[in-house]
Design an enzyme around this catalytic site. Structure first.
Site, PDB file in Angstrom:
ATOM      1  N   SER A 125      -6.101  -9.349  15.723  1.00 39.47           N
ATOM      2  CA  SER A 125      -6.515 -10.483  14.902  1.00 39.47           C
ATOM      3  C   SER A 125      -7.471 -11.382  15.667  1.00 39.47           C
ATOM      4  O   SER A 125      -7.412 -11.462  16.901  1.00 39.47           O
ATOM      5  CB  SER A 125      -5.252 -11.260  14.527  1.00 39.47           C
ATOM      6  OG  SER A 125      -5.578 -12.532  14.076  1.00 39.47           O
ATOM      7  N   TYR A 149       2.805 -16.167  16.666  1.00 35.33           N
ATOM      8  CA  TYR A 149       2.219 -15.000  15.994  1.00 35.33           C
ATOM      9  C   TYR A 149       1.017 -14.471  16.784  1.00 35.33           C
ATOM     10  O   TYR A 149       0.934 -13.277  17.093  1.00 35.33           O
ATOM     11  CB  TYR A 149       1.793 -15.354  14.554  1.00 35.33           C
ATOM     12  CG  TYR A 149       0.867 -14.315  13.962  1.00 35.33           C
ATOM     13  CD1 TYR A 149       1.338 -13.053  13.620  1.00 35.33           C
ATOM     14  CD2 TYR A 149      -0.499 -14.580  13.793  1.00 35.33           C
ATOM     15  CE1 TYR A 149       0.484 -12.082  13.114  1.00 35.33           C
ATOM     16  CE2 TYR A 149      -1.353 -13.612  13.282  1.00 35.33           C
ATOM     17  CZ  TYR A 149      -0.868 -12.366  12.944  1.00 35.33           C
ATOM     18  OH  TYR A 149      -1.710 -11.405  12.458  1.00 35.33           O
ATOM     19  N   LYS A 153       0.174 -10.783  19.016  1.00 35.01           N
ATOM     20  CA  LYS A 153      -1.016  -9.906  18.961  1.00 35.01           C
ATOM     21  C   LYS A 153      -1.602  -9.727  20.372  1.00 35.01           C
ATOM     22  O   LYS A 153      -1.979  -8.626  20.768  1.00 35.01           O
ATOM     23  CB  LYS A 153      -2.067 -10.503  18.015  1.00 35.01           C
ATOM     24  CG  LYS A 153      -1.644 -10.482  16.553  1.00 35.01           C
ATOM     25  CD  LYS A 153      -1.532  -9.053  16.033  1.00 35.01           C
ATOM     26  CE  LYS A 153      -0.889  -8.965  14.681  1.00 35.01           C
ATOM     27  NZ  LYS A 153      -0.500  -7.625  14.282  1.00 35.01           N
TER      28      LYS A 153
HETATM   29  N1  NAD Z   1      -3.806 -10.432   6.457  1.00 33.39           N
HETATM   30  C1  NAD Z   1      -4.439 -11.019   7.450  1.00 33.39           C
HETATM   31  O1  NAD Z   1      -5.098 -12.050   7.258  1.00 33.39           O
HETATM   32  C2  NAD Z   1      -4.388 -10.437   8.843  1.00 33.39           C
HETATM   33  C3  NAD Z   1      -5.326 -10.874   9.804  1.00 33.39           C
HETATM   34  C4  NAD Z   1      -5.249 -10.340  11.090  1.00 33.39           C
HETATM   35  C5  NAD Z   1      -4.297  -9.370  11.410  1.00 33.39           C
HETATM   36  N2  NAD Z   1      -3.407  -8.983  10.451  1.00 33.39           N
HETATM   37  C6  NAD Z   1      -2.390  -7.998  10.817  1.00 33.39           C
HETATM   38  O2  NAD Z   1      -2.558  -6.840  10.018  1.00 33.39           O
HETATM   39  C7  NAD Z   1      -1.294  -6.220   9.767  1.00 33.39           C
HETATM   40  C8  NAD Z   1      -1.118  -6.035   8.277  1.00 33.39           C
HETATM   41  O3  NAD Z   1      -1.234  -7.300   7.645  1.00 33.39           O
HETATM   42  P1  NAD Z   1      -1.043  -7.484   6.075  1.00 33.39           P
HETATM   43  O4  NAD Z   1      -1.839  -8.675   5.680  1.00 33.39           O
HETATM   44  O5  NAD Z   1      -1.242  -6.195   5.384  1.00 33.39           O
HETATM   45  O6  NAD Z   1       0.508  -7.884   6.044  1.00 33.39           O
HETATM   46  P2  NAD Z   1       1.627  -7.442   4.994  1.00 33.39           P
HETATM   47  O7  NAD Z   1       2.808  -8.317   5.266  1.00 33.39           O
HETATM   48  O8  NAD Z   1       1.069  -7.432   3.622  1.00 33.39           O
HETATM   49  O9  NAD Z   1       1.934  -5.945   5.442  1.00 33.39           O
HETATM   50  C9  NAD Z   1       2.789  -5.619   6.498  1.00 33.39           C
HETATM   51  C10 NAD Z   1       3.704  -4.521   6.021  1.00 33.39           C
HETATM   52  O10 NAD Z   1       4.544  -4.123   7.095  1.00 33.39           O
HETATM   53  C11 NAD Z   1       5.874  -3.990   6.612  1.00 33.39           C
HETATM   54  N3  NAD Z   1       6.728  -4.208   7.780  1.00 33.39           N
HETATM   55  C12 NAD Z   1       6.888  -5.330   8.533  1.00 33.39           C
HETATM   56  N4  NAD Z   1       7.707  -5.103   9.555  1.00 33.39           N
HETATM   57  C13 NAD Z   1       8.094  -3.808   9.471  1.00 33.39           C
HETATM   58  C14 NAD Z   1       8.925  -2.972  10.264  1.00 33.39           C
HETATM   59  N5  NAD Z   1       9.556  -3.421  11.329  1.00 33.39           N
HETATM   60  N6  NAD Z   1       9.091  -1.683   9.880  1.00 33.39           N
HETATM   61  C15 NAD Z   1       8.460  -1.186   8.775  1.00 33.39           C
HETATM   62  N7  NAD Z   1       7.654  -1.933   8.006  1.00 33.39           N
HETATM   63  C16 NAD Z   1       7.476  -3.227   8.350  1.00 33.39           C
HETATM   64  C17 NAD Z   1       6.014  -5.002   5.492  1.00 33.39           C
HETATM   65  O11 NAD Z   1       7.008  -4.660   4.552  1.00 33.39           O
HETATM   66  C18 NAD Z   1       4.619  -4.950   4.870  1.00 33.39           C
HETATM   67  O12 NAD Z   1       4.554  -3.979   3.844  1.00 33.39           O
HETATM   68  C19 NAD Z   1      -0.242  -7.131  10.401  1.00 33.39           C
HETATM   69  O13 NAD Z   1       0.075  -6.624  11.663  1.00 33.39           O
HETATM   70  C20 NAD Z   1      -0.963  -8.453  10.527  1.00 33.39           C
HETATM   71  O14 NAD Z   1      -0.464  -9.233  11.573  1.00 33.39           O
HETATM   72  C21 NAD Z   1      -3.433  -9.479   9.190  1.00 33.39           C
END
Ligand code: NAD
Length: 335
Positions: A125, A149, A153
């Site tokens: 991120s 958070y 990362k």
């Molecule tokens: N959305 C953003 O703005 C953003 C920005 C930078 C980084 N990220 C990173 O990208 C990744 C995906 O983000 P997103 O927006 O799709 O989030 P999201 O919450 O929509 O998706 C994450 C998924 O992981 C699943 N999950 C969480 N912990 C789990 C575990 N221990 N075992 C199995 N499944 C698990 C959840 O049920 C969910 O479906 C994350 O790591 C997040 O930190 C997101």
């Protein structure tokens, strides 16, 4: 190739699953549904006409993970999305974040090593960058996260770097996402946060559908073109395609450890977003200015040059596309 997506039913994972399937790969998803719904699997199938193999398991459960690899011993690469992502919650419950976001990665590395799977793409991120007066942010700028958070990362990046140093034939791509917004053009997949959204676009969408009354804009006196905060918003489908570029690179060569920003390189202000949203969807969003939010910075946007040069990654969607698709999804999924 067989590709394993952890968290593949979440916002970014589901859009990436569609692109991975469209690129001709066999897709396996592990998700514990802690922040997603099983219906997303049907929607991926509806869009691609292919149903990914699905395991409702927790990546922090090493036995469950081992079972998945035993049943699918020829996984070429893992794309690790699973994790918690709410900055505010991470300040209130840091252990929950450190446990889930770190143990999941440690487990994956351990099991991948056991099954000789050597390609790993990690969802990092823009929050890993230290506050910088200089924009755009380049991959070698100083790091320093300011909340639990962000630190998960950063720690993950460091763990992965240490692991790669010890295993030079292991390939890792760290993708630093900027601000993904928008939804799949079908209106079937999108961002669906529970409760009152923390992020700008989901909030705007709920104002547009009448679920929330108006948008509060935090601060109008930043040193930006219109006084509101500027961020690098990237269309979710463009972001998803960035993962395919990383996979293609891994298929071509041993990448070692590579780090790429995934952003557009263009900063849009909060007012740019609201005005564009109102322009393409009708004048639906009222707003008020309120005080700045502690911890918010004026500007943050990526240098996309390295990803373009080394991966051939270039975004194609416009801000209009982002606003239109977000609202289409919101209307289709109004609760
Ligand atoms: N959305 C953003 O703005 C953003 C920005 C930078 C980084 N990220 C990173 O990208 C990744 C995906 O983000 P997103 O927006 O799709 O989030 P999201 O919450 O929509 O998706 C994450 C998924 O992981 C699943 N999950 C969480 N912990 C789990 C575990 N221990 N075992 C199995 N499944 C698990 C959840 O049920 C969910 O479906 C994350 O790591 C997040 O930190 C997101």
């Amino acid at each position: 190739m067989k590709i394993l997506l952890t968290g593949g039913l979440g916002y970014i994972g589901s859009h990436t699953a569609v692109e991975v399937i469209n690129a001709g790969h066999e897709t396996i998803i592990i998700d514990n549904l802690s922040n997603s719904k099983i219906e997303v699997l049907e929607k991926i199938e509806k869009i691609t006409k292919k149903r990914p193999k699905f395991y409702q398991e927790d990546v922090c459960d090493i036995n469950a993970l081992t079972k998945v690899f035993k049943e699918n011993p020829d996984i070429f690469a893992v794309i690790h999305f699973a994790g918690f992502k709410a900055v505010g919650e991470s300040c209130k419950e840091p252990l929950k974040y450190y446990k889930n976001n770190l143990i999941s990665t440690l487990n994956l590395l351990e099991v991948m090593e056991k099954f000789n799977c050597k390609n790993f793409i990690f969802s990092s991120s823009a929050t890993v960058y230290a506050v910088s007066e200089i924009m755009p942010l380049e991959e070698d700028f100083p790091l320093g996260a300011s909340n639990p958070y962000g630190r998960t990362k950063l720690f993950n990046e460091e763990i992965l770097e240490d692991y790669q140093n010890a295993h030079p034939d292991f390939n890792i791509v760290l993708l630093r996402y900027f601000n993904p917004i928008g939804a799949h053009e079908s209106g079937l997949l999108g961002e669906d946060p529970n409760g009152i959204p923390n992020n700008l676009m989901p909030y705007i969408c709920k104002v547009a559908t009448g679920e929330l009354d108006h948008l509060n804009i935090f601060g109008k006196d930043y040193n930006t073109k219109d006084g509101t905060g500027v961020r690098d918003y990237i269309h979710i489908v463009d972001l998803a395609k960035g993962h395919i570029k990383a996979l293609e690179k891994m298929l071509e060569e041993n990448v070692g450890l590579k780090i790429y920003n995934l952003g557009t390189g263009t900063g849009y202000s909060v007012l740019d977003i609201v005005n564009t949203f109102n322009k393409v969807n009708g004048n639906l969003v009222k707003y008020e200015f309120v005080a700045r939010r502690p911890g918010d910075i004026a500007m943050c946007y990526a240098s996309p040059s390295k990803a373009e040069k080394e991966l051939g990654f270039k975004t194609t969607k416009t801000l209009e596309d982002m606003c239109r698709s977000s609202y289409l999804y919101q209307k289709n999924n109004k609760k």
